[in-house]
Every structure is written in C-alpha cells, then in structure tokens.
Design a protein around this motif. Structure first.
Motif, PDB file in Angstrom:
ATOM      1  N   GLU A 130     -35.356 -21.804  14.626  1.00  0.00           N
ATOM      2  CA  GLU A 130     -33.886 -21.968  15.115  1.00  0.00           C
ATOM      3  C   GLU A 130     -33.148 -21.745  13.662  1.00  0.00           C
ATOM      4  O   GLU A 130     -32.062 -20.889  13.765  1.00  0.00           O
ATOM      5  CB  GLU A 130     -33.580 -23.419  15.338  1.00  0.00           C
ATOM      6  CG  GLU A 130     -33.262 -23.749  16.628  1.00  0.00           C
ATOM      7  CD  GLU A 130     -33.337 -25.095  16.987  1.00  0.00           C
ATOM      8  OE1 GLU A 130     -32.520 -25.782  16.289  1.00  0.00           O
ATOM      9  OE2 GLU A 130     -33.964 -25.685  17.927  1.00  0.00           O
ATOM     10  N   LEU A 131     -33.658 -22.279  12.668  1.00  0.00           N
ATOM     11  CA  LEU A 131     -32.838 -21.967  11.268  1.00  0.00           C
ATOM     12  C   LEU A 131     -32.997 -20.539  10.864  1.00  0.00           C
ATOM     13  O   LEU A 131     -31.866 -19.715  10.423  1.00  0.00           O
ATOM     14  CB  LEU A 131     -33.714 -22.616  10.337  1.00  0.00           C
ATOM     15  CG  LEU A 131     -33.145 -24.693  10.064  1.00  0.00           C
ATOM     16  CD1 LEU A 131     -34.087 -25.051   9.047  1.00  0.00           C
ATOM     17  CD2 LEU A 131     -31.746 -24.284   9.796  1.00  0.00           C
ATOM     18  N   ASP A 132     -34.156 -19.903  10.983  1.00  0.00           N
ATOM     19  CA  ASP A 132     -34.149 -18.560  10.672  1.00  0.00           C
ATOM     20  C   ASP A 132     -33.285 -17.658  11.632  1.00  0.00           C
ATOM     21  O   ASP A 132     -32.490 -16.774  10.880  1.00  0.00           O
ATOM     22  CB  ASP A 132     -35.741 -17.961  11.099  1.00  0.00           C
ATOM     23  CG  ASP A 132     -36.683 -18.512   9.719  1.00  0.00           C
ATOM     24  OD1 ASP A 132     -36.008 -19.003   8.844  1.00  0.00           O
ATOM     25  OD2 ASP A 132     -37.521 -18.356   9.816  1.00  0.00           O
ATOM     26  N   GLY A 133     -33.009 -18.045  12.988  1.00  0.00           N
ATOM     27  CA  GLY A 133     -32.064 -17.393  13.768  1.00  0.00           C
ATOM     28  C   GLY A 133     -30.777 -17.550  13.295  1.00  0.00           C
ATOM     29  O   GLY A 133     -29.801 -16.532  13.329  1.00  0.00           O
ATOM     30  N   LEU A 134     -30.231 -18.745  12.731  1.00  0.00           N
ATOM     31  CA  LEU A 134     -29.036 -19.125  12.337  1.00  0.00           C
ATOM     32  C   LEU A 134     -28.700 -18.356  11.095  1.00  0.00           C
ATOM     33  O   LEU A 134     -27.639 -17.708  10.955  1.00  0.00           O
ATOM     34  CB  LEU A 134     -28.892 -20.195  12.010  1.00  0.00           C
ATOM     35  CG  LEU A 134     -28.523 -21.351  13.368  1.00  0.00           C
ATOM     36  CD1 LEU A 134     -28.603 -22.821  13.010  1.00  0.00           C
ATOM     37  CD2 LEU A 134     -27.224 -21.001  14.090  1.00  0.00           C
ATOM     38  N   ARG A 135     -29.921 -18.176  10.216  1.00  0.00           N
ATOM     39  CA  ARG A 135     -29.561 -17.490   9.016  1.00  0.00           C
ATOM     40  C   ARG A 135     -29.414 -16.043   9.205  1.00  0.00           C
ATOM     41  O   ARG A 135     -28.550 -15.569   8.595  1.00  0.00           O
ATOM     42  CB  ARG A 135     -30.877 -17.715   8.215  1.00  0.00           C
ATOM     43  CG  ARG A 135     -30.748 -18.792   6.699  1.00  0.00           C
ATOM     44  CD  ARG A 135     -31.810 -18.867   6.208  1.00  0.00           C
ATOM     45  NE  ARG A 135     -32.223 -20.254   5.835  1.00  0.00           N
ATOM     46  CZ  ARG A 135     -33.312 -20.740   6.051  1.00  0.00           C
ATOM     47  NH1 ARG A 135     -34.352 -20.215   6.482  1.00  0.00           N
ATOM     48  NH2 ARG A 135     -33.377 -22.070   5.826  1.00  0.00           N
ATOM     49  N   THR A 136     -30.120 -15.561  10.035  1.00  0.00           N
ATOM     50  CA  THR A 136     -30.020 -14.024  10.273  1.00  0.00           C
ATOM     51  C   THR A 136     -28.758 -13.755  10.882  1.00  0.00           C
ATOM     52  O   THR A 136     -28.033 -12.761  10.378  1.00  0.00           O
ATOM     53  CB  THR A 136     -31.190 -13.538  11.113  1.00  0.00           C
ATOM     54  OG1 THR A 136     -32.505 -14.080  10.853  1.00  0.00           O
ATOM     55  CG2 THR A 136     -31.078 -11.904  11.428  1.00  0.00           C
ATOM     56  N   ARG A 137     -28.273 -14.766  11.819  1.00  0.00           N
ATOM     57  CA  ARG A 137     -26.920 -14.464  12.476  1.00  0.00           C
ATOM     58  C   ARG A 137     -25.989 -14.511  11.271  1.00  0.00           C
ATOM     59  O   ARG A 137     -24.823 -13.698  11.128  1.00  0.00           O
ATOM     60  CB  ARG A 137     -26.749 -15.322  13.524  1.00  0.00           C
ATOM     61  CG  ARG A 137     -26.767 -14.591  14.863  1.00  0.00           C
ATOM     62  CD  ARG A 137     -26.056 -15.294  15.974  1.00  0.00           C
ATOM     63  NE  ARG A 137     -25.802 -16.619  15.875  1.00  0.00           N
ATOM     64  CZ  ARG A 137     -26.446 -17.671  16.598  1.00  0.00           C
ATOM     65  NH1 ARG A 137     -27.467 -17.327  17.242  1.00  0.00           N
ATOM     66  NH2 ARG A 137     -26.192 -18.900  16.373  1.00  0.00           N
ATOM     67  N   ALA A 138     -25.905 -15.581  10.330  1.00  0.00           N
ATOM     68  CA  ALA A 138     -24.860 -15.695   9.516  1.00  0.00           C
ATOM     69  C   ALA A 138     -24.779 -14.691   8.452  1.00  0.00           C
ATOM     70  O   ALA A 138     -23.938 -14.118   8.055  1.00  0.00           O
ATOM     71  CB  ALA A 138     -25.287 -17.192   8.720  1.00  0.00           C
ATOM     72  N   SER A 139     -26.096 -13.934   7.813  1.00  0.00           N
ATOM     73  CA  SER A 139     -25.942 -13.041   6.996  1.00  0.00           C
ATOM     74  C   SER A 139     -25.442 -11.784   7.550  1.00  0.00           C
ATOM     75  O   SER A 139     -24.928 -10.858   7.032  1.00  0.00           O
ATOM     76  CB  SER A 139     -27.490 -12.979   6.255  1.00  0.00           C
ATOM     77  OG  SER A 139     -28.487 -11.970   7.307  1.00  0.00           O
ATOM     78  N   ASN A 140     -25.614 -11.455   8.882  1.00  0.00           N
ATOM     79  CA  ASN A 140     -25.347 -10.171   9.584  1.00  0.00           C
ATOM     80  C   ASN A 140     -23.680 -10.358   9.667  1.00  0.00           C
ATOM     81  O   ASN A 140     -23.045  -9.455   9.578  1.00  0.00           O
ATOM     82  CB  ASN A 140     -25.944 -10.233  11.042  1.00  0.00           C
ATOM     83  CG  ASN A 140     -27.237  -9.494  10.928  1.00  0.00           C
ATOM     84  OD1 ASN A 140     -27.544  -9.336  10.099  1.00  0.00           O
ATOM     85  ND2 ASN A 140     -27.834  -9.695  12.267  1.00  0.00           N
ATOM     86  N   GLU A 141     -23.168 -11.416   9.943  1.00  0.00           N
ATOM     87  CA  GLU A 141     -21.740 -11.935  10.065  1.00  0.00           C
ATOM     88  C   GLU A 141     -20.927 -11.796   8.698  1.00  0.00           C
ATOM     89  O   GLU A 141     -20.253 -11.130   8.769  1.00  0.00           O
ATOM     90  CB  GLU A 141     -21.311 -13.351  10.589  1.00  0.00           C
ATOM     91  CG  GLU A 141     -21.560 -12.994  12.139  1.00  0.00           C
ATOM     92  CD  GLU A 141     -21.658 -14.407  12.720  1.00  0.00           C
ATOM     93  OE1 GLU A 141     -21.101 -15.350  12.347  1.00  0.00           O
ATOM     94  OE2 GLU A 141     -21.956 -14.435  14.048  1.00  0.00           O
ATOM     95  N   LEU A 142     -21.749 -12.044   7.711  1.00  0.00           N
ATOM     96  CA  LEU A 142     -21.338 -12.098   6.337  1.00  0.00           C
ATOM     97  C   LEU A 142     -21.124 -10.576   5.778  1.00  0.00           C
ATOM     98  O   LEU A 142     -20.404  -9.984   5.517  1.00  0.00           O
ATOM     99  CB  LEU A 142     -22.161 -12.797   5.309  1.00  0.00           C
ATOM    100  CG  LEU A 142     -21.547 -13.028   4.287  1.00  0.00           C
ATOM    101  CD1 LEU A 142     -20.527 -14.012   4.253  1.00  0.00           C
ATOM    102  CD2 LEU A 142     -22.680 -13.600   3.178  1.00  0.00           C
ATOM    103  N   GLU A 146     -17.834  -8.394   5.072  1.00  0.00           N
ATOM    104  CA  GLU A 146     -17.739  -7.745   3.823  1.00  0.00           C
ATOM    105  C   GLU A 146     -17.122  -6.289   3.938  1.00  0.00           C
ATOM    106  O   GLU A 146     -16.560  -5.483   3.498  1.00  0.00           O
ATOM    107  CB  GLU A 146     -18.952  -7.604   2.911  1.00  0.00           C
ATOM    108  CG  GLU A 146     -19.175  -8.968   2.125  1.00  0.00           C
ATOM    109  CD  GLU A 146     -20.594  -9.109   1.543  1.00  0.00           C
ATOM    110  OE1 GLU A 146     -21.304  -8.273   1.443  1.00  0.00           O
ATOM    111  OE2 GLU A 146     -20.518 -10.189   1.026  1.00  0.00           O
ATOM    112  N   LEU A 147     -17.938  -5.599   5.031  1.00  0.00           N
ATOM    113  CA  LEU A 147     -17.560  -4.139   5.427  1.00  0.00           C
ATOM    114  C   LEU A 147     -16.191  -3.945   5.826  1.00  0.00           C
ATOM    115  O   LEU A 147     -15.447  -3.026   5.601  1.00  0.00           O
ATOM    116  CB  LEU A 147     -18.576  -3.827   6.535  1.00  0.00           C
ATOM    117  CG  LEU A 147     -18.979  -2.265   6.696  1.00  0.00           C
ATOM    118  CD1 LEU A 147     -19.637  -1.707   5.673  1.00  0.00           C
ATOM    119  CD2 LEU A 147     -19.412  -2.041   8.104  1.00  0.00           C
ATOM    120  N   GLU A 148     -15.838  -4.908   6.548  1.00  0.00           N
ATOM    121  CA  GLU A 148     -14.369  -4.977   7.272  1.00  0.00           C
ATOM    122  C   GLU A 148     -13.182  -5.081   5.995  1.00  0.00           C
ATOM    123  O   GLU A 148     -12.450  -4.577   5.985  1.00  0.00           O
ATOM    124  CB  GLU A 148     -14.146  -6.254   8.311  1.00  0.00           C
ATOM    125  CG  GLU A 148     -14.811  -5.328   9.605  1.00  0.00           C
ATOM    126  CD  GLU A 148     -14.896  -6.807  10.545  1.00  0.00           C
ATOM    127  OE1 GLU A 148     -15.205  -6.749  11.592  1.00  0.00           O
ATOM    128  OE2 GLU A 148     -14.351  -7.877  10.291  1.00  0.00           O
TER     129      GLU A 148
END
Ligand SMILES: Nc1nc2c(ncn2[C@@H]2O[C@H](COP(=O)(O)OP(=O)(O)OP(=O)(O)O)[C@@H](O)[C@H]2O)c(=O)[nH]1
Length: 166
Positions: A130-142, A146-148
């Motif tokens: 669960e945590l790994d999933g959240l971490r991946t989602r958070a880093s993708n969103e970050l 940054e890109l935007e």
C-alpha cells in the motif's frame, strides 16, 4: 501492547484476545473491524474447537477488513497425550484457506514468538505494498507538477537579459 522486532524494525502491536463464547459475539465482531492481523486458534486436544475454525473464518471474512492477515494456530501442543487433532489436519485446513500454520503452546512458549513475528511480518508486507503504491503515486504527481510549473514559466534567463537591452 507489545513491541517486537521484524527485519530490524521495531513494531508496536496491540493485541486483543476476543471471547470465544457465543454470548459475546456482538462485541467480538466489533474487534474484527479494526484488526490488521488475526490468529484463528483451536485447541489440539479438542476436535470440536478445530471444527469451529470454519465458522470463525466465515465471521472474519464477513466482518474484518479486506486484506486482513490470518494465521491458523493449533494451541496446547504440550498436551500431546490428549491430542485429538493431528498436525496434518491443521496443515491441511491452513492450506485450504491459504494461511500459515503453527502449533503452539502458551505453557511451554512453543512457537509463540515465531507466530507473532510472522503475523506482524505479513501485516507489514501487506501495508508495504500500500505504502509503495502511495509513494509511486505521490512521486508521479510531484514530477507532473514540476513539469507543469516549468512549462508555465514565461521566459528563460537569455530572453530576460534581451528585455533589459531594449
Ligand atoms: N496445557 C495448556 N493449557 C493452556 C494453553 N493455553 C491455554 N491453556 C489453558 O486453557 C484454558 C483456557 O485458556 P483461555 O486463555 O481462557 O482460553 P480462551 O480461548 O481465551 O477462552 P475464551 O476466552 O473463553 O474464548 C486455561 O485454563 C489455560 O490455562 C496451552 O498452551 N497449554
């Protein structure tokens, strides 16, 4: 509350011992809701307690959160002379339900630490996913943010110096 170490991580666990008797069932079911790991315990000197496990499993399936970790325990392993449930019966039932299985003794401490460590490990593993999933989602969103942000910046330093020269 008890603290145990799993993979070098100190984990504080809260243990509830629910009543087995029918008349306490309403209260027992309330404990299931907040459980992350459950031991389903029968007594190796009681065939009846072994037969009851199926009922416990169906209660857990109904009332415990999805993804709750379960381990089957055959307790009172010190009572060999009174044994009514074979080790292989325990193993077979655990296999049917996809659970780990231990025979334990609260009197001699047989497999007590091992079973608690294993259940904690399983709970941690389930939450790590669960945590790994959240971490991946958070880093993708970050990364997206940054890109935007980069794209919305008006001009680079070269253009800004040109502005000064005009
Ligand atoms: N020989 C032996 N006796 C045990 C062991 N574990 C518990 N007992 C005994 O079994 C009896 C019942 O133990 P409890 O801990 O009250 O069992 P329980 O399943 O929590 O009982 P309920 O709360 O009524 O569901 C007590 O007399 C304990 O001393 C064990 O590993 N070996």
């Amino acid at each position: 509350m008890k603290t145990i170490e799993v993979d070098g991580i100190k984990v504080r666990i809260q243990i509830w011992d629910t009543a087995g008797q029918e008349r306490y069932q309403t209260i027992t079911k309330q404990y299931y809701r907040r459980a992350q790991g459950i031991f389903l315990v029968y007594d190796i000197s009681s065939e009846r307690s072994y037969q009851h496990i199926m009922k416990w499993v169906s209660d857990v399936d109904e009332y415990a959160p999805e993804g709750v970790q379960k381990i089957l325990i055959g307790n009172k392993a010190d009572e060999e002379q009174k044994r009514q449930v074979g080790t292989e019966q325990g193993q077979q039932l655990a296999k049917e339900y996809g659970m780990d299985f231990y025979e334990t003794s609260a009197c001699t401490n047989l497999n007590i630490k091992e079973s608690f460590t294993r259940l904690t490990e399983l709970v941690l593993q389930a939450h790590r996913k669960e945590l790994d999933g959240l971490r991946t989602r958070a880093s993708n969103e970050l990364a997206l943010a940054e890109l935007e942000e980069d794209e919305s910046k008006p001009e680079g330093p070269a253009n800004s110096s040109k502005t000064c020269w005009c």
